[in-house]
Design a protein around this motif. Sequence first.
Motif, mmCIF file in Angstrom:
data_model
loop_
_atom_site.group_PDB
_atom_site.id
_atom_site.type_symbol
_atom_site.label_atom_id
_atom_site.label_comp_id
_atom_site.label_asym_id
_atom_site.label_seq_id
_atom_site.Cartn_x
_atom_site.Cartn_y
_atom_site.Cartn_z
ATOM 1 N N SER A 129 1.760 -7.448 -0.973
ATOM 2 C CA SER A 129 2.794 -6.388 -1.636
ATOM 3 C C SER A 129 1.614 -6.667 -3.339
ATOM 4 O O SER A 129 1.175 -7.322 -2.947
ATOM 5 C CB SER A 129 3.574 -6.794 -3.101
ATOM 6 O OG SER A 129 4.746 -6.457 -1.411
ATOM 7 N N PHE A 130 1.399 -5.489 -3.979
ATOM 8 C CA PHE A 130 0.441 -5.093 -4.681
ATOM 9 C C PHE A 130 0.888 -4.029 -6.236
ATOM 10 O O PHE A 130 2.081 -3.502 -6.512
ATOM 11 C CB PHE A 130 -0.206 -4.471 -4.649
ATOM 12 C CG PHE A 130 -0.646 -3.074 -3.633
ATOM 13 C CD1 PHE A 130 -1.117 -2.462 -4.935
ATOM 14 C CD2 PHE A 130 -0.143 -3.424 -2.465
ATOM 15 C CE1 PHE A 130 -0.936 -1.415 -4.253
ATOM 16 C CE2 PHE A 130 -0.400 -1.875 -2.221
ATOM 17 C CZ PHE A 130 -0.646 -0.507 -3.122
ATOM 18 N N VAL A 169 -2.535 -8.472 -6.335
ATOM 19 C CA VAL A 169 -2.312 -8.991 -4.656
ATOM 20 C C VAL A 169 -1.582 -9.765 -4.161
ATOM 21 O O VAL A 169 -2.368 -10.790 -4.043
ATOM 22 C CB VAL A 169 -2.915 -8.086 -3.377
ATOM 23 C CG1 VAL A 169 -3.288 -8.279 -2.337
ATOM 24 C CG2 VAL A 169 -3.995 -6.832 -3.871
ATOM 25 N N ARG A 170 -0.764 -9.606 -3.521
ATOM 26 C CA ARG A 170 -0.406 -11.464 -3.087
ATOM 27 C C ARG A 170 -0.547 -11.321 -1.518
ATOM 28 O O ARG A 170 -0.446 -10.816 -0.463
ATOM 29 C CB ARG A 170 1.626 -11.244 -2.842
ATOM 30 C CG ARG A 170 2.371 -12.780 -2.899
ATOM 31 C CD ARG A 170 3.379 -12.834 -2.858
ATOM 32 N NE ARG A 170 4.032 -13.872 -2.502
ATOM 33 C CZ ARG A 170 5.218 -13.877 -2.338
ATOM 34 N NH1 ARG A 170 6.492 -13.323 -2.399
ATOM 35 N NH2 ARG A 170 5.593 -15.716 -1.571
ATOM 36 N N TYR A 216 -8.368 1.479 -0.370
ATOM 37 C CA TYR A 216 -8.498 0.288 -0.491
ATOM 38 C C TYR A 216 -7.542 0.170 1.101
ATOM 39 O O TYR A 216 -7.156 -1.091 1.196
ATOM 40 C CB TYR A 216 -8.882 -0.850 -1.164
ATOM 41 C CG TYR A 216 -10.167 -0.983 -1.494
ATOM 42 C CD1 TYR A 216 -11.161 -1.605 -0.962
ATOM 43 C CD2 TYR A 216 -10.655 -0.350 -2.754
ATOM 44 C CE1 TYR A 216 -12.490 -1.236 -1.439
ATOM 45 C CE2 TYR A 216 -11.631 -0.451 -3.622
ATOM 46 C CZ TYR A 216 -12.406 -0.952 -2.913
ATOM 47 O OH TYR A 216 -14.051 -1.282 -3.409
ATOM 48 N N ARG A 217 -6.097 0.680 0.546
ATOM 49 C CA ARG A 217 -4.671 0.437 1.293
ATOM 50 C C ARG A 217 -5.116 1.153 2.875
ATOM 51 O O ARG A 217 -5.028 0.462 3.773
ATOM 52 C CB ARG A 217 -3.925 1.815 0.439
ATOM 53 C CG ARG A 217 -3.181 0.586 -0.268
ATOM 54 C CD ARG A 217 -2.233 1.321 -0.490
ATOM 55 N NE ARG A 217 -1.407 1.687 -0.080
ATOM 56 C CZ ARG A 217 0.184 2.472 -0.037
ATOM 57 N NH1 ARG A 217 0.258 3.197 -1.651
ATOM 58 N NH2 ARG A 217 1.133 1.867 1.148
ATOM 59 N N ARG A 218 -6.354 1.958 2.937
ATOM 60 C CA ARG A 218 -6.736 2.163 4.318
ATOM 61 C C ARG A 218 -8.205 1.529 4.388
ATOM 62 O O ARG A 218 -7.856 1.010 6.629
ATOM 63 C CB ARG A 218 -6.987 3.930 4.423
ATOM 64 C CG ARG A 218 -5.559 5.174 3.779
ATOM 65 C CD ARG A 218 -6.139 5.805 4.363
ATOM 66 N NE ARG A 218 -7.469 6.834 3.023
ATOM 67 C CZ ARG A 218 -7.405 7.090 2.035
ATOM 68 N NH1 ARG A 218 -6.301 7.810 1.505
ATOM 69 N NH2 ARG A 218 -8.675 7.195 1.656
ATOM 70 N N PRO A 235 2.982 -0.885 -1.980
ATOM 71 C CA PRO A 235 3.083 -1.598 -3.642
ATOM 72 C C PRO A 235 4.687 -1.570 -4.056
ATOM 73 O O PRO A 235 5.526 -1.229 -3.687
ATOM 74 C CB PRO A 235 3.493 0.262 -3.992
ATOM 75 C CG PRO A 235 3.200 0.619 -2.816
ATOM 76 C CD PRO A 235 3.276 -0.159 -1.384
ATOM 77 N N LEU A 236 4.458 -2.337 -5.607
ATOM 78 C CA LEU A 236 5.517 -3.016 -5.490
ATOM 79 C C LEU A 236 6.217 -2.348 -6.631
ATOM 80 O O LEU A 236 5.888 -1.950 -8.440
ATOM 81 C CB LEU A 236 5.676 -4.654 -6.607
ATOM 82 C CG LEU A 236 6.754 -5.401 -7.108
ATOM 83 C CD1 LEU A 236 6.990 -5.835 -5.813
ATOM 84 C CD2 LEU A 236 6.098 -6.318 -7.371
#
Length: 131
Positions: free
Chosen positions: A34-35, A51-52, A91-93, A105-106
Motif C-alpha cells: 500500500s502506498f 510505501v508499507r 515504479y508500479r509496473r 494505492p491508499l
Amino acid sequence: MEQEEEMLVRSIYYGRIGSEATERLLERFGHDGSFLLRDSETVRGAYCLCVRKAPYVHTYRLVHSAGHWYVQGSGVTSQRFRTLEALIETYRRSQVAAMPSLTDPLDKTQLPNSMGQEFFYMELNSSTSAQ
C-alpha cells in the motif's frame, strides 16, 4: 500540487500530513504494497512516496527539477519523468530492488468517513496557508 495531475495522484495525495500520521494510516488501512503521496516535511515543493512493507513504512522523496520528476537518493535509479503519475506508474509496473512493490494505492476517498474528512481538512488548511 498542479491541477493537471492525473486521478491516481489526486486520490493518493494526502497533503501536509507528517510521517507519524502516514505510518498510522498505512498500518491501519493498508497492507504490504500500500502506498500514498504526501508533502515532504523538509524539502519545499517535494513530495514523499510512502510505501508499507511490514514492519516499516519506506519513504522516497520525489523532487521536481528542470521540468521532470525523479526519486532522490535511496539507491533507486534516477529516471526522470514529466509527471508524478508517470513516475508512480512506472515504479508500479517494474520491480525495483531498492523499493518495495507499489501494489495498492491508499485512495483517500475509500477511507472511512472520519479519517477521510480529517485528512481532507488537513490538506485544505495546508494548501490555503502555503499560498
